[in-house]
Design a protein around this motif. Structure first.
Motif, PDB file in Angstrom:
ATOM      1  N   ARG A  68      45.555  60.112  19.802  1.00  0.00           N
ATOM      2  CA  ARG A  68      45.421  60.580  21.178  1.00  0.00           C
ATOM      3  C   ARG A  68      45.750  62.058  21.258  1.00  0.00           C
ATOM      4  O   ARG A  68      46.363  62.632  20.358  1.00  0.00           O
ATOM      5  CB  ARG A  68      46.316  59.785  22.130  1.00  0.00           C
ATOM      6  CG  ARG A  68      47.803  59.955  21.876  1.00  0.00           C
ATOM      7  CD  ARG A  68      48.642  59.524  23.076  1.00  0.00           C
ATOM      8  NE  ARG A  68      50.039  59.444  22.673  1.00  0.00           N
ATOM      9  CZ  ARG A  68      50.722  58.302  22.553  1.00  0.00           C
ATOM     10  NH1 ARG A  68      50.147  57.156  22.808  1.00  0.00           N
ATOM     11  NH2 ARG A  68      51.989  58.326  22.176  1.00  0.00           N
ATOM     12  N   PHE A  69      45.352  62.661  22.380  1.00  0.00           N
ATOM     13  CA  PHE A  69      45.830  63.996  22.705  1.00  0.00           C
ATOM     14  C   PHE A  69      47.324  63.901  23.002  1.00  0.00           C
ATOM     15  O   PHE A  69      47.796  62.925  23.595  1.00  0.00           O
ATOM     16  CB  PHE A  69      45.087  64.552  23.909  1.00  0.00           C
ATOM     17  CG  PHE A  69      43.650  64.907  23.630  1.00  0.00           C
ATOM     18  CD1 PHE A  69      43.275  65.450  22.413  1.00  0.00           C
ATOM     19  CD2 PHE A  69      42.674  64.718  24.594  1.00  0.00           C
ATOM     20  CE1 PHE A  69      41.955  65.792  22.147  1.00  0.00           C
ATOM     21  CE2 PHE A  69      41.350  65.061  24.352  1.00  0.00           C
ATOM     22  CZ  PHE A  69      40.985  65.601  23.123  1.00  0.00           C
TER      23      PHE A  69
ATOM     24  N   TRP B 288      41.748  72.050  20.370  1.00  0.00           N
ATOM     25  CA  TRP B 288      42.328  71.661  19.080  1.00  0.00           C
ATOM     26  C   TRP B 288      41.438  70.629  18.398  1.00  0.00           C
ATOM     27  O   TRP B 288      41.161  70.733  17.201  1.00  0.00           O
ATOM     28  CB  TRP B 288      43.730  71.103  19.298  1.00  0.00           C
ATOM     29  CG  TRP B 288      44.552  70.939  18.045  1.00  0.00           C
ATOM     30  CD1 TRP B 288      45.475  71.821  17.553  1.00  0.00           C
ATOM     31  CD2 TRP B 288      44.528  69.838  17.133  1.00  0.00           C
ATOM     32  NE1 TRP B 288      46.029  71.329  16.388  1.00  0.00           N
ATOM     33  CE2 TRP B 288      45.473  70.113  16.113  1.00  0.00           C
ATOM     34  CE3 TRP B 288      43.816  68.640  17.092  1.00  0.00           C
ATOM     35  CZ2 TRP B 288      45.704  69.244  15.050  1.00  0.00           C
ATOM     36  CZ3 TRP B 288      44.043  67.765  16.025  1.00  0.00           C
ATOM     37  CH2 TRP B 288      44.971  68.071  15.027  1.00  0.00           C
ATOM     38  N   TRP B 289      40.986  69.632  19.159  1.00  0.00           N
ATOM     39  CA  TRP B 289      40.108  68.602  18.598  1.00  0.00           C
ATOM     40  C   TRP B 289      38.791  69.212  18.116  1.00  0.00           C
ATOM     41  O   TRP B 289      38.325  68.907  17.012  1.00  0.00           O
ATOM     42  CB  TRP B 289      39.848  67.526  19.651  1.00  0.00           C
ATOM     43  CG  TRP B 289      38.656  66.676  19.346  1.00  0.00           C
ATOM     44  CD1 TRP B 289      38.486  65.864  18.265  1.00  0.00           C
ATOM     45  CD2 TRP B 289      37.449  66.593  20.111  1.00  0.00           C
ATOM     46  NE1 TRP B 289      37.250  65.264  18.310  1.00  0.00           N
ATOM     47  CE2 TRP B 289      36.599  65.682  19.433  1.00  0.00           C
ATOM     48  CE3 TRP B 289      37.026  67.167  21.303  1.00  0.00           C
ATOM     49  CZ2 TRP B 289      35.321  65.366  19.922  1.00  0.00           C
ATOM     50  CZ3 TRP B 289      35.764  66.839  21.790  1.00  0.00           C
ATOM     51  CH2 TRP B 289      34.935  65.955  21.100  1.00  0.00           C
ATOM     52  N   GLN B 290      38.207  70.088  18.902  1.00  0.00           N
ATOM     53  CA  GLN B 290      36.943  70.692  18.510  1.00  0.00           C
ATOM     54  C   GLN B 290      37.098  71.552  17.257  1.00  0.00           C
ATOM     55  O   GLN B 290      36.205  71.600  16.410  1.00  0.00           O
ATOM     56  CB  GLN B 290      36.383  71.529  19.667  1.00  0.00           C
ATOM     57  CG  GLN B 290      35.944  70.689  20.859  1.00  0.00           C
ATOM     58  CD  GLN B 290      35.590  71.519  22.071  1.00  0.00           C
ATOM     59  OE1 GLN B 290      36.041  72.662  22.221  1.00  0.00           O
ATOM     60  NE2 GLN B 290      34.796  70.955  22.977  1.00  0.00           N
TER      61      GLN B 290
ATOM     62  N   LEU C 263      41.238  63.606  16.319  1.00  0.00           N
ATOM     63  CA  LEU C 263      42.343  63.461  17.259  1.00  0.00           C
ATOM     64  C   LEU C 263      43.660  63.410  16.489  1.00  0.00           C
ATOM     65  O   LEU C 263      43.703  62.883  15.369  1.00  0.00           O
ATOM     66  CB  LEU C 263      42.192  62.161  18.050  1.00  0.00           C
ATOM     67  CG  LEU C 263      41.344  62.150  19.309  1.00  0.00           C
ATOM     68  CD1 LEU C 263      41.286  60.723  19.866  1.00  0.00           C
ATOM     69  CD2 LEU C 263      41.890  63.093  20.364  1.00  0.00           C
ATOM     70  N   PRO C 264      44.751  63.913  17.062  1.00  0.00           N
ATOM     71  CA  PRO C 264      46.043  63.757  16.410  1.00  0.00           C
ATOM     72  C   PRO C 264      46.352  62.283  16.141  1.00  0.00           C
ATOM     73  O   PRO C 264      46.309  61.448  17.046  1.00  0.00           O
ATOM     74  CB  PRO C 264      47.024  64.360  17.424  1.00  0.00           C
ATOM     75  CG  PRO C 264      46.207  65.393  18.134  1.00  0.00           C
ATOM     76  CD  PRO C 264      44.847  64.773  18.266  1.00  0.00           C
TER      77      PRO C 264
ATOM     78  N   SER D 252      37.083  60.090  18.694  1.00  0.00           N
ATOM     79  CA  SER D 252      37.338  58.692  18.355  1.00  0.00           C
ATOM     80  C   SER D 252      38.811  58.493  18.021  1.00  0.00           C
ATOM     81  O   SER D 252      39.402  59.300  17.299  1.00  0.00           O
ATOM     82  CB  SER D 252      36.489  58.272  17.156  1.00  0.00           C
ATOM     83  OG  SER D 252      36.860  56.969  16.708  1.00  0.00           O
ATOM     84  N   PRO D 253      39.419  57.400  18.516  1.00  0.00           N
ATOM     85  CA  PRO D 253      40.818  57.123  18.170  1.00  0.00           C
ATOM     86  C   PRO D 253      40.980  56.501  16.796  1.00  0.00           C
ATOM     87  O   PRO D 253      42.100  56.294  16.341  1.00  0.00           O
ATOM     88  CB  PRO D 253      41.248  56.140  19.263  1.00  0.00           C
ATOM     89  CG  PRO D 253      39.987  55.400  19.598  1.00  0.00           C
ATOM     90  CD  PRO D 253      38.879  56.413  19.466  1.00  0.00           C
TER      91      PRO D 253
END
Length: 295
Positions: A80-81, A198-200, A205-206, A247-248
């Motif tokens: 998740r973020f 950050w994701w891009q 995802l973290p 995606s998680p």
């Protein structure tokens, strides 16, 4: 048929396994209900209580570093973020550059969400982990690990949101228990924009939770572990996610190399590991079990 004692939380990608929509002729996942799922982590790394278990990635890396009997599979089941997980009380807002010397609550210093929040604070605002006084309720799932000296225990069973309401802490990190409503406000006001960027930039995802197999079952019945890995992939493939959204979940040794490199570096910076780990070392036992099927 092999029965694997299994703990996985409820997600769209685990529901097909629990409902029996995705099955195997050779392996049955014997699900043990544990809520919240983090209560399964200590029994897994300390006593190998299950054959297959969801596990926070920080706990998994600590378990490997301290030689606990787990085999980390290249499976991410929860991501998740994270920046929005750091909140303050609306009556006492605090900015990220005001956190130095402040008291910030987190369930455990080793909690993966806390690790990500500290990593983002360092990356975005130059705030080192030691700049903050961390207030915790729980210790580490891996018994051998001891928190650094800038971490305080002793709040007992007090809820972190109550400590925040009472002004006993200045901010807190919460995960799945993040409250709704306007009583609390994010510490990072542009959290969504920063998380999206950050994701891009990083392409994932973290990571919060991965999956481990017990060392005993991996040695006794590696075929069952391989089949369980295939079940997890098949179940995830049943979930339709909108194009262009993060995606998680994440599968495969190659796809997880960079995420784990980033996580290991953050854990070392925060004093969460007793020594540096290499991704090849981390995945070596799983490679012996899964072979090239997980590349």
């Amino acid at each position: 048929m092999a029965d694997l004692r299994t703990v996985l939380a409820d997600y769209p990608h685990t529901t097909p396994l629990k409902d029996g929509d995705v099955v195997s002729p050779s392996v049955r996942l014997d699900f043990h209900p544990v809520e919240p799922v983090h209560k399964a982590f200590a029994p897994m790394v300390r006593d190998e209580a299950y054959d297959l278990s969801e596990l926070a990635v920080v706990t998994a890396l600590q378990a490997i570093a301290y030689g606990r009997p787990v085999v980390l599979l290249p499976v991410v089941v929860a991501s998740r973020f994270q920046r929005g997980c750091l909140i303050a009380h609306a009556s006492r807002p605090v900015a990220p550059d005001e956190l130095a010397g402040r008291r910030v609550g987190v369930r455990a210093y080793t909690q993966t969400t806390g690790m990500w929040v500290r990593a983002h604070l360092a990356e975005d605002f130059g705030l080192a982990p030691r700049d903050v006084h961390w207030i915790t309720r729980d210790g580490a799932h891996v018994r051998e690990y001891q928190d650094p000296d800038h971490v305080e225990h002793g709040i007992g069973d007090a809820a972190l949101v109550d400590l925040l309401r009472e002004g006993r802490i200045d901010a807190t990190v919460l995960g799945n228990d993040l409250p709704e409503g306007d009583e609390f406000v994010p510490v990072v006001p542009d959290a969504v924009a920063r998380d999206t960027e950050w994701w891009q930039r990083n392409g994932f995802l973290p990571v919060n939770h991965m999956v481990v197999a017990g060392k005993s079952v991996a040695g006794r019945d590696p075929g069952a572990v391989r089949e369980a890995y295939d079940l997890l992939r098949r179940a995830d493939a049943t979930v339709t996610r909108p194009a262009g959204t993060p995606s998680p979940t994440l599968f495969g040794f190659d796809r997880l190399r960079r995420p784990l490199e980033i996580i290991i570096a953050a854990c070392l910076e925060q004093g969460l590991l007793p020594r540096e780990l290499d991704v090849d070392e981390v995945f070596a036992p799983a490679r012996e079990v899964l072979g090239r099927a997980a590349d």
